[in-house]
Scaffold this active site. Structure first.
Site, PDB file in Angstrom:
ATOM      1  N   ILE A 142       0.834  -1.210   0.000  1.00 15.59           N
ATOM      2  CA  ILE A 142       0.000   0.000   0.000  1.00 15.59           C
ATOM      3  C   ILE A 142       0.867   1.258   0.000  1.00 15.59           C
ATOM      4  O   ILE A 142       0.457   2.315   0.465  1.00 15.59           O
ATOM      5  CB  ILE A 142      -0.991  -0.016   1.189  1.00 15.59           C
ATOM      6  CG1 ILE A 142      -0.259  -0.214   2.525  1.00 15.59           C
ATOM      7  CG2 ILE A 142      -2.011  -1.124   1.007  1.00 15.59           C
ATOM      8  CD1 ILE A 142      -1.177  -0.165   3.746  1.00 15.59           C
ATOM      9  N   ARG A 191      13.650  -5.701  14.680  1.00 14.50           N
ATOM     10  CA  ARG A 191      14.601  -5.511  13.578  1.00 14.50           C
ATOM     11  C   ARG A 191      13.943  -4.675  12.480  1.00 14.50           C
ATOM     12  O   ARG A 191      12.816  -4.938  12.072  1.00 14.50           O
ATOM     13  CB  ARG A 191      14.991  -6.874  13.023  1.00 14.50           C
ATOM     14  CG  ARG A 191      15.801  -6.795  11.754  1.00 14.50           C
ATOM     15  CD  ARG A 191      16.314  -8.154  11.351  1.00 14.50           C
ATOM     16  NE  ARG A 191      17.493  -8.510  12.116  1.00 14.50           N
ATOM     17  CZ  ARG A 191      17.857  -9.764  12.405  1.00 14.50           C
ATOM     18  NH1 ARG A 191      17.121 -10.761  12.027  1.00 14.50           N
ATOM     19  NH2 ARG A 191      18.963  -9.993  13.094  1.00 14.50           N
ATOM     20  N   PRO A 196      15.776   0.179   6.574  1.00 21.18           N
ATOM     21  CA  PRO A 196      15.726   1.491   7.247  1.00 21.18           C
ATOM     22  C   PRO A 196      15.165   2.607   6.367  1.00 21.18           C
ATOM     23  O   PRO A 196      14.609   3.571   6.879  1.00 21.18           O
ATOM     24  CB  PRO A 196      17.186   1.766   7.607  1.00 21.18           C
ATOM     25  CG  PRO A 196      17.869   0.445   7.559  1.00 21.18           C
ATOM     26  CD  PRO A 196      17.122  -0.399   6.561  1.00 21.18           C
ATOM     27  N   LYS A 197      15.313   2.458   5.058  1.00 19.03           N
ATOM     28  CA  LYS A 197      14.835   3.528   4.180  1.00 19.03           C
ATOM     29  C   LYS A 197      13.305   3.513   4.084  1.00 19.03           C
ATOM     30  O   LYS A 197      12.648   4.537   4.286  1.00 19.03           O
ATOM     31  CB  LYS A 197      15.457   3.379   2.783  1.00 19.03           C
ATOM     32  CG  LYS A 197      15.112   4.534   1.859  1.00 19.03           C
ATOM     33  CD  LYS A 197      15.740   4.379   0.478  1.00 19.03           C
ATOM     34  CE  LYS A 197      17.138   4.968   0.457  1.00 19.03           C
ATOM     35  NZ  LYS A 197      17.718   4.947  -0.905  1.00 19.03           N
ATOM     36  N   GLY A 199       5.976  -4.591  13.614  1.00 17.38           N
ATOM     37  CA  GLY A 199       5.389  -3.502  12.849  1.00 17.38           C
ATOM     38  C   GLY A 199       6.082  -2.203  13.203  1.00 17.38           C
ATOM     39  O   GLY A 199       6.678  -2.082  14.273  1.00 17.38           O
ATOM     40  N   VAL A 200       5.991  -1.220  12.303  1.00 15.44           N
ATOM     41  CA  VAL A 200       6.595   0.077  12.620  1.00 15.44           C
ATOM     42  C   VAL A 200       5.764   1.244  12.080  1.00 15.44           C
ATOM     43  O   VAL A 200       5.804   2.340  12.637  1.00 15.44           O
ATOM     44  CB  VAL A 200       8.056   0.145  12.100  1.00 15.44           C
ATOM     45  CG1 VAL A 200       8.104   0.177  10.581  1.00 15.44           C
ATOM     46  CG2 VAL A 200       8.801   1.314  12.699  1.00 15.44           C
ATOM     47  N   GLU A 254       2.562   2.173  12.040  1.00  8.36           N
ATOM     48  CA  GLU A 254       1.555   2.867  12.842  1.00  8.36           C
ATOM     49  C   GLU A 254       2.126   3.410  14.145  1.00  8.36           C
ATOM     50  O   GLU A 254       1.562   4.317  14.760  1.00  8.36           O
ATOM     51  CB  GLU A 254       0.360   1.939  13.082  1.00  8.36           C
ATOM     52  CG  GLU A 254      -0.314   1.614  11.759  1.00  8.36           C
ATOM     53  CD  GLU A 254      -1.593   0.799  11.872  1.00  8.36           C
ATOM     54  OE1 GLU A 254      -1.950   0.372  12.984  1.00  8.36           O
ATOM     55  OE2 GLU A 254      -2.229   0.591  10.829  1.00  8.36           O
TER      56      GLU A 254
END
Lengths: 319, 733
Positions: B469, B616, B620-621, B690-691, B693
């Protein structure tokens, strides 16, 4: 969108004549407002007269020392014009506060004056709106009306005029030049150009059927510190909650006009006499007769405080 | 693969590809405009549908005159509830997607006009004349609060929880806070509208759509149409934003299918922007009462959080108390959710449902409480940290580095320079202030399957019905497969969003990245076994790297092992009881600097920092992009976003992009994101979480707290627009 016919006019007089011949015709220039409204069938012209090729896209000095701005000059070009930036800073600032870069590239000087309100009830064809369908009622008066007018309102309509440019033109005492089908030209002071809603909010200007704006003329520069402060909920692409156009002279005298508070740019010359006494005194006079709703009563305070911000900035600029 | 014991060292830990900030593998398609979105899919002979929405919020259609529209140029068919045949309701839908004669909410779809061209369909839609009988509806949450009921347990767990004796502990607490906060209805306003193309071949239906959950969409479309699920082929390979608004089957898909059936042609439908906001789902408004009691040393002794929201009959509450059950220590606690019946459009998931509005309230309350205690708000949060689920103290967090996030953030942001007393920092016309809030969002585990196929060229193709998405699914899946198989990234092809592929977790609730990648990992491990077997080597000795498998002196290319027929494997990740034994959540800290115009109250955010501890970080981008996007949404929630309810007529008035304001570039200042170096072996074989939200949860409160610090004015009613405090702003001059 309803089907329509289309023509390109060859001259301003011919454009006006064509519009007079076809009831329900409209001029189209940048199209940034009209085409959106046509898609929603809020505007349903049967015929469009394209005025883009009429050579009305020049900014020229007048014999009196002012500037004559062709009706087809794009907002971006007008804001960037060296003479405008130097002598009519309030106009350049107001233009740049409006819409977005893409819209300003298309929007014209004449069209900007004629844009319709952004009242959400005007835009939603399921809702009553006296401006869209005269006599259908007003959804905003006891609906959502945080952005709406507090001055010059009527029981039929509390919509605001959305233009920033027009507020600057008002404080600059601009005049609007027009032509009619018979070739007759007239000059309308900006103060008289837009109407208050009264019981005919669908009639927004004093233009007569077929009358075409050909130019806006600015009087000779008046100097002073020229500021435009537009207060809104985000930094770009948002209409004013309140805006203040001001020209403040070194002796503390000056002119102010308000946007976002009425069906037209709001200026009360008597209030300007109060400028040396500060924002509260000016606001009091400007806001005489205000009739806010519960949701937009904050605009009274906001007008005063925005005026104070502008006057403080002008003072700083003079130092 | 069943994941039921914490991960040990595995191929992912090599971090040759995973954990690297690689560019999106689908980037060139997006930036060149060549990724085919649903509405753009080339389908020959497609006709166009235009949706008509109900003009009333509640009541009945008494007549519908289609004659004029039917006679209009180009019109092929008009679908209404009258002629659509029997339709069921999807499992995930509260209101029906095609209304009539009964109307359940404003802009509920009541007809689709299908014509040769989009313009003809739109013009003809204006010729449909509908008469209604208006019913009485309930549209005002505050007015209906008193009649709200205790909802059944749902996604957010039980409606009520209680530990210890909240009432007594609160009453006896020497320092108390009792405050009520409100958050508005919000809408997704993703760039790509809900859009679909439907095509029938006999009784088989093919749809290209924009949906975050391919399996849910497929199942609910089949159910609604009353056809076997196997007869529906649904594809959603590219999605121009969803934010929870595309988790479910919506009217565009159903009406395209019905329109295509009626017109005997493929039909394209995109919901008109002005219709989307009332036609689809939104995040419901909340009223939240928070009571905090603390000892004088700042330790919380009582935590109470109640939330009221509304929805259509049969709907669910906005679970705004979820985080309060887990975030801070405190022996006596209570939470409760109540649900009122409202006849507004359907409420549902939007950008961190529950936690985002919950944190908007809780983290202002924590700021207020810190001030009452005379404590620094960072110190106050540090003091009340917990390493166990405070409602079930025997249940530890799998990883919890909230303290580290707060400390690192405070340090990095220059928090020590903050003037504790509000309204004391003025530079020229600007009142400046700093604000902080914790970030918290749960980590959810979902089953997720994938199929991998290695061909004779050494190319690995991954297939799963996972969606991207805009978050980077294509990329992290490619990285996972490349890492596990010892292949360079350019030897991996990822195909997503097709109901013929194995069923994934889909995208939502920040569960997509970790679970879908873990499913791909499981399939790759299975493929490694097949390769080892074919190579005649022991799987445990096999080293997969550089496109080769090596065991002792034996070294072969994956391409040659795959051979002409190729090698394939399919598997899924499924989870044991680790989520019951450990509480899995993600943590962070938001720091914000604002400047408030001393005259007008206009707020400009100047700097933002988010420090995140979210397991983890697979890439990172893409993770940073997600978090800065979430922070931006936090600014929107804090300063401008909100649907305005017309409480007489029962609809969201500002239903277009001009009037529903979200931040523009000029609103967004310098944003920085720091990821703590964390792995969580309890969450998945990838040790990721997850990151996306996490980045929104708490961000709005940090802005609101910074406004308070700058101006000395506290606003508990979001968004914090100047009309709510201009009369309380100190004299400017």
């Amino acid at each position: 969108m309803k089907a329509f016919t289309y023509e390109r006019a060859a001259s301003p007089a011919e454009a006006a004549a064509a519009a007079t011949r076809r009831p329900g015709a409209k001029f189209v220039a940048g199209g940034t407002n009209l085409l959106d409204l046509m898609k929603l069938e809020i505007e349903t012209p049967v015929h469009l007269i394209d005025v883009n090729g009429l050579g009305l896209d020049k900014i020229e000095p007048t014999a009196e020392g002012g500037l004559r701005i062709g009706a087809l000059v794009r907002n971006t070009d007008l804001a960037a014009d060296e003479r405008v930036r130097r002598d009519y800073g309030v106009l350049s600032r107001a233009l740049m506060a409006g819409a977005s870069g893409q819209l300003r590239n298309m929007a014209t000087t004449g069209g900007n004056l004629l844009q319709r309100t952004r009242c959400p009830y005007f835009y939603d064809t399921n809702q009553p709106c006296n401006k869209r369908v005269p006599g259908s009622g007003c959804g905003a008066i006891d609906g959502f009306n945080r952005q709406h007018a507090i001055l010059g309102v009527s029981e039929a309509c509390i919509a605001t005029h959305p233009s920033d440019m027009a507020v600057a033109l008002r404080v600059l005492d601009a005049t609007v030049e027009t032509i009619r089908a018979d070739g007759e030209r007239r000059t309308i002071p900006i103060a008289d150009f837009h109407r208050l809603p009264g019981d005919t909010p669908h009639i927004e200007t004093v233009l007569r059927p077929g009358e075409l704006i050909t130019a806006v003329t600015l009087p000779p520069p008046v100097g002073g510190t020229q500021l435009y402060h537009k207060v809104r909920d985000r930094s770009s692409y948002a209409f004013a909650l309140v805006s203040v156009a001001a020209i403040v002279q070194s002796d503390g005298s000056g002119r102010v006009a308000l946007g976002g508070v009425a069906h037209k740019p709001w200026r009360v010359e008597a209030a300007e006499a109060e400028l040396p006494h500060g924002a509260a005194a000016v606001a009091k006079k400007l806001l005489e007769g205000a009739k806010p709703t519960q949701e937009n009563a904050f605009k009274l305070k906001l007008v005063e405080r925005t005026l104070a911000a502008v006057l403080a900035e002008a003072k700083g600029a003079r130092l | 693969m069943k994941f039921d014991t914490p991960a040990t060292t595995n191929p992912i830990d090599q971090l040759k590809v995973v954990g690297q900030p690689v560019d999106r593998v689908d980037g060139p398609l997006k930036t060149t405009g060549t990724a085919p979105y649903a509405y753009e899919h080339p389908v020959p002979d497609a006709a166009y549908g235009h949706v008509i929405g109900a003009a009333i919020a509640k009541g009945r259609i008494t007549s519908m005159d289609l004659a004029q529209a039917r006679a209009a140029p180009g019109v092929l068919a008009i679908v209404t509830a009258d002629n659509a045949g029997k339709l069921e309701k999807g499992e995930h839908n509260t209101a029906t997607l095609l209304g009539g004669p009964e109307i359940q909410h404003y802009h509920q779809a009541i007809a689709l006009v299908v014509a040769e061209t989009f313009e003809q369909a739109r013009a003809a839609a204006h010729l449909v004349h509908v008469e209604y009988e208006r019913g009485r509806g309930a549209f005002d949450l505050a007015a209906e609060k008193g009649s709200s009921i205790k909802p059944k347990p749902g996604i957010g767990g039980e409606a009520d929880t209680a530990v210890g004796d909240f009432a007594s502990a609160f009453a006896e607490a020497p320092v108390q806070l009792d405050a009520t906060y409100t958050t508005p209805d919000q809408t997704h306003v993703m760039m790509e509208p809900h859009a679909s193309i439907a095509k029938w071949d006999g009784d088989r239906l093919t749809v290209w759509t924009s949906n975050q959950m391919v399996a849910w969409g497929t199942k609910d479309l089949a159910k609604t149409l009353g056809i076997p699920k196997e007869n529906v082929h649904l594809m959603s390979p590219y999605i121009g934003g969803g934010f929870g608004g595309k988790l479910f089957l919506r009217a565009d898909v159903l009406l395209a299918a019905l329109g295509a059936r009626a017109a005997k042609r493929p039909v394209k439908v995109a919901l008109q922007r002005a219709l989307m906001i009332n036609n689809t789902t939104h995040r419901p408004a909340t009223i939240q009462r928070i009571r905090l009691g603390a000892a004088k040393d700042g330790r919380l002794t009582a935590i109470g959080h109640e939330s009221w929201s509304g929805d259509l009959p049969g709907g669910e509450p906005e679970t705004a108390v979820s985080q309060t059950r887990l975030l801070y220590a405190g022996a006596n606690r209570m939470t409760s959710m109540r649900l009122a019946v409202l006849d507004l459009p359907e409420g549902n998931a939007l950008r961190a449902p529950g936690e985002a509005p919950g944190m908007m309230a809780l983290e202002i309350a924590m700021d207020e409480m810190a001030e009452k205690l005379g404590m620094d708000p960072v110190e106050f949060r540090l003091l009340n940290d917990t390493q166990v689920d405070p409602e079930h103290p025997k249940r530890p967090f799998s990883q919890r580095h909230l303290v580290e996030c707060l400390r690192k953030g405070a340090d990095h942001f220059g928090w020590a320079k903050r003037t504790a007393r509000p309204g004391r920092s003025r530079k020229g016309r600007w009142l400046t202030g700093l604000g902080v809030a914790a970030a918290f969002c749960n980590n959810l585990l979902m089953k997720s399957a994938a199929r991998v196929r290695l061909d004779h060229r050494g190319i690995l193709t991954v297939e799963t019905d996972m969606t991207d998405i805009g978050t980077g699914s294509y990329t992290v899946i490619a990285q996972t497969a490349a890492e596990t198989m010892g292949l360079p990234l350019d030897k991996v092809v990822v195909r997503l969003g097709d109901s013929r592929f194995p069923v994934s977790c889909g995208s939502g609730g920040q569960w997509g990245g970790n679970n879908s990648s873990s499913g791909v990992y499981a399939a790759c491990i299975k493929l490694r076994q097949a390769i080892a077997k074919k190579a005649g080597i022991d799987e445990d000795d096999a080293v997969f790297s550089d496109g080769h498998v090596t065991a002792g002196s034996k070294r072969m290319t994956l391409a040659e092992l795959a051979g002409e027929s190729g090698l394939a494997a399919e598997d899924q990740i499924e989870y044991g009881d680790l989520a019951e034994r450990y509480q899995q959540s993600t943590f962070g800290a938001h720091f914000v600097e604002v400047a408030v115009d001393a005259f007008t109250g206009e707020t400009h955010v100047r700097r933002m920092l988010a420090v995140c501890a979210a397991g983890r970080i697979l890439n990172p981008k893409t993770a940073r992009s997600q978090v800065i996007g979430a922070m931006t949404m936090g600014v929107g929630a804090a300063l401008m976003e909100g649907l305005h309810v017309d409480k007489r007529r029962g609809f969201f008035v500002n239903h277009d992009l001009a009037s529903y304001e979200v931040p523009v570039h000029a609103d967004i200042p310098h944003q920085e994101v720091i990821f703590l170096d964390e792995t969580d072996p309890v969450s998945s074989p990838l040790k990721a979480k997850g990151v996306g939200e996490l980045g929104i949860c708490g961000a709005a409160a940090a802005v609101a707290n910074a406004i308070y610090n700058a101006s000395g004015v506290r606003v508990r009613d979001y968004p914090v627009t100047l009309d709510k405090f201009i009369d309380r702003l100190p004299e400017a001059a």
